[in-house]
Design a protein around this motif. Structure first.
Motif, PDB file in Angstrom:
ATOM      1  N   VAL A   3      -4.867  -2.396  -2.531  1.00 21.17           N
ATOM      2  CA  VAL A   3      -3.533  -1.885  -2.871  1.00 21.17           C
ATOM      3  C   VAL A   3      -3.394  -0.473  -2.317  1.00 21.17           C
ATOM      4  O   VAL A   3      -4.297   0.361  -2.469  1.00 21.17           O
ATOM      5  CB  VAL A   3      -3.311  -1.897  -4.392  1.00 21.17           C
ATOM      6  CG1 VAL A   3      -1.936  -1.315  -4.724  1.00 21.17           C
ATOM      7  CG2 VAL A   3      -3.412  -3.316  -4.926  1.00 21.17           C
ATOM      8  N   ARG A   4      -2.233  -0.260  -1.707  1.00 27.77           N
ATOM      9  CA  ARG A   4      -1.939   1.074  -1.152  1.00 27.77           C
ATOM     10  C   ARG A   4      -0.702   1.640  -1.841  1.00 27.77           C
ATOM     11  O   ARG A   4       0.273   0.927  -2.114  1.00 27.77           O
ATOM     12  CB  ARG A   4      -1.652   0.967   0.356  1.00 27.77           C
ATOM     13  CG  ARG A   4      -2.847   0.500   1.188  1.00 27.77           C
ATOM     14  CD  ARG A   4      -3.766   1.647   1.526  1.00 27.77           C
ATOM     15  NE  ARG A   4      -3.155   2.573   2.457  1.00 27.77           N
ATOM     16  CZ  ARG A   4      -3.735   3.711   2.846  1.00 27.77           C
ATOM     17  NH1 ARG A   4      -4.920   4.056   2.353  1.00 27.77           N
ATOM     18  NH2 ARG A   4      -3.148   4.511   3.706  1.00 27.77           N
ATOM     19  N   VAL A  21       5.906   3.332  -3.403  1.00 30.16           N
ATOM     20  CA  VAL A  21       5.608   1.979  -3.909  1.00 30.16           C
ATOM     21  C   VAL A  21       4.100   1.725  -3.877  1.00 30.16           C
ATOM     22  O   VAL A  21       3.366   2.340  -3.094  1.00 30.16           O
ATOM     23  CB  VAL A  21       6.337   0.907  -3.073  1.00 30.16           C
ATOM     24  CG1 VAL A  21       7.855   1.082  -3.157  1.00 30.16           C
ATOM     25  CG2 VAL A  21       5.889   0.936  -1.626  1.00 30.16           C
ATOM     26  N   ALA A  22       3.701   0.803  -4.732  1.00 29.09           N
ATOM     27  CA  ALA A  22       2.354   0.234  -4.676  1.00 29.09           C
ATOM     28  C   ALA A  22       2.495  -1.134  -4.019  1.00 29.09           C
ATOM     29  O   ALA A  22       3.229  -2.002  -4.527  1.00 29.09           O
ATOM     30  CB  ALA A  22       1.760   0.111  -6.070  1.00 29.09           C
ATOM     31  N   LEU A  37       7.158   3.146  -7.729  1.00 28.69           N
ATOM     32  CA  LEU A  37       6.624   4.229  -8.554  1.00 28.69           C
ATOM     33  C   LEU A  37       7.469   5.497  -8.526  1.00 28.69           C
ATOM     34  O   LEU A  37       7.249   6.399  -9.349  1.00 28.69           O
ATOM     35  CB  LEU A  37       5.190   4.566  -8.105  1.00 28.69           C
ATOM     36  CG  LEU A  37       4.186   3.409  -8.183  1.00 28.69           C
ATOM     37  CD1 LEU A  37       2.839   3.839  -7.614  1.00 28.69           C
ATOM     38  CD2 LEU A  37       4.049   2.924  -9.613  1.00 28.69           C
ATOM     39  N   GLY A  38       8.416   5.613  -7.606  1.00 27.84           N
ATOM     40  CA  GLY A  38       9.243   6.814  -7.551  1.00 27.84           C
ATOM     41  C   GLY A  38      10.051   6.877  -6.258  1.00 27.84           C
ATOM     42  O   GLY A  38      10.077   5.929  -5.467  1.00 27.84           O
ATOM     43  N   GLN A  58      -2.231   4.736 -13.594  1.00 28.91           N
ATOM     44  CA  GLN A  58      -2.820   3.432 -13.848  1.00 28.91           C
ATOM     45  C   GLN A  58      -3.223   2.738 -12.555  1.00 28.91           C
ATOM     46  O   GLN A  58      -4.319   2.161 -12.458  1.00 28.91           O
ATOM     47  CB  GLN A  58      -1.818   2.574 -14.625  1.00 28.91           C
ATOM     48  CG  GLN A  58      -2.363   1.219 -15.089  1.00 28.91           C
ATOM     49  CD  GLN A  58      -3.506   1.369 -16.051  1.00 28.91           C
ATOM     50  OE1 GLN A  58      -3.496   2.266 -16.915  1.00 28.91           O
ATOM     51  NE2 GLN A  58      -4.530   0.503 -15.938  1.00 28.91           N
ATOM     52  N   TRP A  59      -2.382   2.835 -11.528  1.00 26.14           N
ATOM     53  CA  TRP A  59      -2.729   2.217 -10.249  1.00 26.14           C
ATOM     54  C   TRP A  59      -3.932   2.929  -9.622  1.00 26.14           C
ATOM     55  O   TRP A  59      -4.803   2.271  -9.020  1.00 26.14           O
ATOM     56  CB  TRP A  59      -1.545   2.255  -9.284  1.00 26.14           C
ATOM     57  CG  TRP A  59      -0.554   1.151  -9.504  1.00 26.14           C
ATOM     58  CD1 TRP A  59       0.661   1.243 -10.066  1.00 26.14           C
ATOM     59  CD2 TRP A  59      -0.735  -0.215  -9.173  1.00 26.14           C
ATOM     60  NE1 TRP A  59       1.297   0.028 -10.114  1.00 26.14           N
ATOM     61  CE2 TRP A  59       0.434  -0.896  -9.553  1.00 26.14           C
ATOM     62  CE3 TRP A  59      -1.769  -0.952  -8.581  1.00 26.14           C
ATOM     63  CZ2 TRP A  59       0.612  -2.267  -9.368  1.00 26.14           C
ATOM     64  CZ3 TRP A  59      -1.596  -2.319  -8.405  1.00 26.14           C
ATOM     65  CH2 TRP A  59      -0.431  -2.962  -8.796  1.00 26.14           C
ATOM     66  N   LEU A  60      -3.998   4.232  -9.772  1.00 29.41           N
ATOM     67  CA  LEU A  60      -5.168   4.958  -9.252  1.00 29.41           C
ATOM     68  C   LEU A  60      -6.439   4.549 -10.004  1.00 29.41           C
ATOM     69  O   LEU A  60      -7.509   4.400  -9.413  1.00 29.41           O
ATOM     70  CB  LEU A  60      -4.934   6.467  -9.361  1.00 29.41           C
ATOM     71  CG  LEU A  60      -3.864   7.082  -8.439  1.00 29.41           C
ATOM     72  CD1 LEU A  60      -3.649   8.545  -8.780  1.00 29.41           C
ATOM     73  CD2 LEU A  60      -4.231   6.933  -6.979  1.00 29.41           C
TER      74      LEU A  60
END
Length: 236
Positions: A3-4, A21-22, A37-38, A58-60
């Motif tokens: 995931v980036r 975005v993720a 995400l923003g 959370q994604w990190l």
């Protein structure tokens, strides 16, 4: 699945803005994404940035890797700081309350810095507008003055005044020219009158000379008569 966290381009040509975005690292840049995400809008000054901090953290925590640009944006908004503080909490170096307090203190300091920057930009814009307004007023004043001068130059009063000035400046020369012309006209007349006066004066002079001659001869005749009379008396 890697995931980036990256930017997805939107907006029209010349004025882009981006979604943070993720997404699947194998997906196209502007293709499908897992979560928004923003946003990031570089067209404003300062740039507009909105980030969902909790979701980004959370994604990190789940192993997502941000791109270089996304990493700078997340650092600017404190996402990376909070991720680091939560790592300390997991290790037992900090409590959740301490980590939250440090994060809120950083956010407050960041907001002050951003607010100061916005204030400085606002002052600079106001000064620029003021200078532009003053320059515009100066240009308008010069135009109005030029128009007024042109109107005065075209008015009949100005033309009359100019004629009077020209008349005053040329009057001495005109008078001198008239005097010279009168002298030139009188010179031949004087030359013609001179012989006539001489002719008139000649008989008068002759009469005076004759009178003087008669006056001189009269005593001589009297003396001669006296001399002639004396012998006659003597003879008697």
């Amino acid at each position: 699945m890697p995931v980036r966290i990256r930017l997805q381009r939107h907006g029209k040509k010349g004025k882009p803005f981006y979604w943070i975005v993720a997404a699947d690292g194998r997906a196209k840049r502007d293709g499908k994404f897992l979560e928004k995400l923003g946003i990031y809008d570089p067209n404003t000054n300062p740039a507009t940035i909105e980030v969902k901090i909790e979701e980004s953290v959370q994604w990190l925590n789940n192993g997502a890797q941000p791109s270089e640009t996304a990493k700078r944006i997340l650092s600017y908004k404190g996402v990376l700081l909070k991720h680091h503080l939560l790592g300390g909490v997991r290790k037992g170096a900090l409590t959740e309350e301490e980590a939250e307090a440090k994060f809120q203190a950083w956010v407050a300091e960041k907001e002050k810095s951003v607010s100061k920057k916005e204030e400085n930009l606002s002052k600079a814009q106001q000064e620029a507008r003021k200078k532009a307004l003053e320059a515009e007023k100066e240009v308008n004043a010069k135009r109005a003055q030029a128009a007024a001068e042109a109107e005065v130059a075209e008015s009949p009063e100005a033309v009359t005044a100019e004629e009077e000035v020209v008349a005053v400046e040329t009057a001495p020369a005109a008078e001198e020219a008239v005097t010279q012309a009168e002298e030139a006209v009188e010179a031949p007349a004087a030359e013609e009158a001179a012989p006539e006066a001489a002719a008139k004066e000649a008989p008068a002079a002759e009469e005076v000379a004759a009178t003087e001659a008669v006056a001189e001869e009269a005593p001589a005749k009297e003396e001669a008569a006296t001399e002639d009379a004396k012998p006659a008396a003597d003879k008697e």
